[in-house]
Motif scaffolding. Structure first.
Motif, short mmCIF file in Angstrom:
data_model
loop_
_atom_site.label_atom_id
_atom_site.label_comp_id
_atom_site.label_asym_id
_atom_site.label_seq_id
_atom_site.Cartn_x
_atom_site.Cartn_y
_atom_site.Cartn_z
N PRO A 101 -7.87 -6.97 7.44
CA PRO A 101 -8.65 -6.08 6.17
C PRO A 101 -7.68 -4.64 6.43
N PRO A 102 -8.09 -4.17 5.08
CA PRO A 102 -7.11 -3.03 4.79
C PRO A 102 -7.58 -1.46 5.75
N SER A 103 -6.64 -0.69 5.97
CA SER A 103 -6.72 0.54 6.92
C SER A 103 -8.25 1.18 6.82
N GLY A 104 -8.78 1.33 7.57
CA GLY A 104 -10.14 1.87 7.67
C GLY A 104 -11.32 1.04 7.55
N TRP A 105 -11.17 -0.15 7.25
CA TRP A 105 -12.09 -1.14 7.19
C TRP A 105 -12.04 -2.12 8.26
N THR A 106 -13.15 -2.57 8.50
CA THR A 106 -13.64 -3.62 9.53
C THR A 106 -14.04 -4.84 9.08
N LEU A 107 -13.61 -6.09 9.65
CA LEU A 107 -13.99 -7.40 9.15
C LEU A 107 -15.18 -7.68 9.87
N ALA A 108 -16.18 -7.87 9.32
CA ALA A 108 -17.41 -8.21 10.24
C ALA A 108 -17.96 -9.65 9.98
N ASP A 109 -17.46 -10.39 8.95
CA ASP A 109 -17.99 -11.59 8.90
C ASP A 109 -17.41 -12.29 7.80
N GLN A 117 -12.19 -21.31 -0.95
CA GLN A 117 -11.95 -19.89 -0.99
C GLN A 117 -12.87 -19.28 0.16
N ALA A 118 -12.56 -18.03 0.59
CA ALA A 118 -13.33 -17.43 1.47
C ALA A 118 -13.89 -16.02 0.83
N SER A 119 -15.09 -15.62 1.21
CA SER A 119 -15.54 -14.22 0.99
C SER A 119 -15.66 -13.73 2.25
N VAL A 120 -15.45 -12.43 2.53
CA VAL A 120 -15.37 -11.67 3.71
C VAL A 120 -16.27 -10.40 3.23
N VAL A 121 -16.88 -9.81 4.30
CA VAL A 121 -17.70 -8.46 4.23
C VAL A 121 -17.09 -7.54 4.97
N LEU A 122 -16.54 -6.59 4.80
CA LEU A 122 -16.05 -5.43 5.50
C LEU A 122 -16.88 -4.15 5.41
N SER A 123 -16.77 -3.26 6.57
CA SER A 123 -17.45 -1.97 6.69
C SER A 123 -16.52 -0.83 7.35
N ASP A 124 -16.89 0.17 6.65
CA ASP A 124 -16.23 1.42 7.01
C ASP A 124 -17.03 2.28 7.79
#
Length: 471
Positions: A101-109, A117-124
């Motif tokens: 994930p980009p800096s400052g973001w966390t990969l949750a699922d 293709q994949a979808s990801v959800v990120l949280s800051d």
């Protein structure tokens, strides 16, 4: 996190396709002018992918790709920020990409779609972002979820027990969002800043995400945010289990959402006050399972009473049933071996509890993942052979991997052999790979107090292995 693979170099999918096309067009004729029989496919070694310094939390596979969500183990945190990456292997075991994930973001699922293709959800910690990744690991598009309604959802609790009701993640952890595919579309469930649980239907078309529906699953409620005063590591993430959400989407687009009910929060009281649903006021330890139809209509919430302190770790659709799994500490306060796994099946689209049992193999037991089988049985994945503080959270570093086949009826589970490492063994996740299974086990987890003197030594090693149901 290096991945070490010991595999013969297979022919690429493109080469295989070209060979098949040539045969179909009449190439390779023999002396009599007919087509020569096609060459049999080259034998392939089973996939074995190793991850150093990480656990594998989730596996998903289809004919084009295998995706593994990996995480670097971490010590207890007041606000949990995970280090996760997404690693992709193709059907032959070749590494396609590793996505960070980009800096400052966390990969949750993540979710793996039929297109590979994949979808990801990120949280800051306050915002949520979806990203779409193609089969080569390129980010195609990103989209930030905007939902001002989360601050207006009904909240039951003291005015100072939440920090930011506009946030799309709870303040305690960034691990508060879950994804599941519905074809190329998505189901998304979050725990928001007011600890409310919200589900969304997300479409994906013409290279863009679009929210189709929103449904409140649980109103906001106070959740306890304490952590142990001693110890460094939580092998089952039990301290934060009541903050997490669990969900799955079936082939028809129905969603099942599981939320832990525990004295560590006011979830039951809040649900009963807002929805009613006949939830018994006596429910202290259990699960609230909510089903939602493909259009976002909330159908029903069914309570499952565990009867003692417990955790939820898995929710899976199996035809018209919903399967649940976790672990429960039986009413034996003087027994450090008192944790058992538990399994439940709710029939009629998750509307009726049809089966519940505890799973005891050796000392402590935990069910961490479930895989429904074609014969009606279930593959149970987890850990066994550990001990835990009789009244606390401290888990020993001695544990064994648990992989067992539960028959469709009332029979006992059959344990399957799994290679183990020097300590802290878990089968954390399982997935189909064609007719075979992919089994991800962690083989070197610390216990709660293993590295109290040096948290930098909290580490793990994991391996993904392909196996046939027969072995």
């Amino acid at each position: 996190m290096p991945i070490r693979l010991a595999l013969p170099r297979p022919r690429t999918l493109a080469a295989c396709a070209a060979a098949l096309l040539l045969a179909a067009c009449g190439g390779g004729g023999g002396e009599d002018g007919g087509s020569a029989p096609p060459n049999p496919p080259a034998p392939r070694a089973p996939i074995e992918a190793r991850f150093s310094g990480a656990t594998v939390l989730k596996l998903r596979a289809n004919a084009g790709a295998v995706l593994a969500l990996t995480e670097k183990p971490h010590a207890f945190m007041d606000v949990t920020v995970m280090e996760r990456t997404l690693s992709a292997l193709d059907g032959a075991g070749k590494v396609l990409y590793t996505w960070t994930p980009p800096s400052g973001w966390t990969l949750a699922d993540f979710a793996l779609h039929p297109s590979s293709q994949a979808s990801v959800v990120l949280s800051d910690g306050a915002r949520l972002r979806l990203a779409r990744i193609d089969a080569a690991g390129k980010t195609l598009t990103t989209w930030e979820l905007a939902d001002p309604q989360v601050a207006l959802d009904r909240y039951y609790g003291g005015p100072n027990s939440v920090r930011d009701r506009t946030a799309l993640a709870p303040w305690k952890t960034r691990d508060g969002a879950r994804l599941a595919p519905s074809g190329e579309a998505l189901g998304l469930v979050i725990r928001a800043g007011g600890n409310n649980v919200v589900a969304y239907g997300i479409d994906y078309a013409s290279g863009a995400f679009r929210q189709r529906w929103r449904t409140l699953v649980e109103p906001g409620a106070h959740l306890e945010a304490l952590r142990p005063t001693t110890g460094s590591f939580d092998p089952f993430e039990g301290v934060e289990n009541h903050w997490k959400v669990f969900m799955d989407v079936d082939a028809a687009g129905r969603m099942a959402v599981g939320v832990l009910a525990s004295p560590r929060g006011d979830t039951v009281e809040a649900h009963a006050a807002w929805f009613g649903d006949g939830i018994p006021a006596t429910l202290q330890h259990g699960v609230l399972l909510t089903t939602i139809d493909p259009g976002g209509q909330r159908l029903r919430t069914v309570p499952l009473d565990l009867g003692a302190k417990g955790e939820l770790h898995a929710v899976k659709w199996a035809g018209d049933a919903v399967l649940l799994g976790g672990r429960v500490r039986l009413n034996r306060p003087d027994d450090p071996e008192g944790w058992d796994g538990w399994f439940a099946r709710l029939d009629n689209g998750g509307q009726r509890l049809a089966h519940y049992r505890t799973i005891h193999v050796d000392r402590g037991d935990a069910i961490l993942d479930l895989l429904p089988l074609s014969d009606g049985g279930v593959l149970l994945a987890g850990a066994t052979g550990y001990t835990q503080n009789r009244t606390g959270e401290s888990v020993s570093e001695t544990s064994a991997p648990l992989l067992a086949r539960l028959p469709a009826g009332e029979g006992a589970p059959t344990r399957l052999a799994v290679p183990s490492g020097p300590r802290g063994n878990q089968v954390r996740t399982v997935s189909f790979f064609g007719s075979n299974w992919l089994v991800a086990n962690t083989e070197n987890l610390p216990g709660t107090h293993t590295h109290d003197g040096n948290e930098a030594l909290i580490t793990a090693d994991a391996v993904v292995r392909e196996r046939t149901p027969a072995n």
